[in-house]
Design an enzyme around this catalytic site. Sequence first.
Site, PDB file in Angstrom:
ATOM      1  N   SER A  97      -2.017   6.638 -10.160  1.00  0.00           N
ATOM      2  CA  SER A  97      -3.129   6.704  -9.206  1.00  0.00           C
ATOM      3  C   SER A  97      -2.788   6.196  -7.811  1.00  0.00           C
ATOM      4  CB  SER A  97      -4.341   5.951  -9.747  1.00  0.00           C
ATOM      5  OG  SER A  97      -4.122   4.560  -9.731  1.00  0.00           O
ATOM      6  N   LYS A 117      -6.426  -0.421  -6.452  1.00  0.00           N
ATOM      7  CA  LYS A 117      -6.807   0.694  -5.578  1.00  0.00           C
ATOM      8  C   LYS A 117      -6.756   0.250  -4.125  1.00  0.00           C
ATOM      9  CE  LYS A 117      -7.950   3.106  -9.212  1.00  0.00           C
ATOM     10  NZ  LYS A 117      -7.016   4.042  -9.737  1.00  0.00           N
TER      11      LYS A 117
END
Length: 190
Positions: A50, A98
């Site tokens: 990711s 993230k």
Amino acid sequence: MIVASQGMAQSSAFGRRCARAFVSGFFVAVPVTVTVLDRLAYIARVEGASMQPSLNPEGQTTSDVVLLSRWSVRDYQVQRGDIVSLLSPKNPQQKIIKRVIGLEGDLVKTRGYKNRYVKVPDGHFWIEGDHHGHSLDSNSFGPVSLGLVHGRASHIIWPPHRWQRITPSIPGGCALLLHRDRLPPSDQDD
């Protein structure tokens, strides 16, 4: 015979002093280490795709290990472009990593979220993975509470050929439209 027993007594006393020093040092070092790891920083292995290409650019062959600063987020002060570790809003047993795209009050253009545009509410922020389409992020679950933040990634410390400081940046193609300070006054009060 008396000389030998004095030597044995001295070596046994020396052994007891060494053992006592080791035990007392151990009982000081462990709480200090735990406090440092709890309050200042810890390390974590980054798994998955990711955050590629920023983290784990080599894919499945190696995983980056990052230093996460707890101290820098102690007052929930994050900035756009920071890479942060947080509890997953979908699964509180899982930590995710993230990039911060938008802060409270920012207007964000989403990628597949239920609303095309989202104004990030107070006490929240918008996070995305760098590898769009391979990331479970705010485009799936919406704005995230600042209270879920655990740390800010400050350095890649493994593998050795990737040692580097992580600087805040927003990759091209990200969805921030307007910073809070650029919104018209009537839009800032919503």
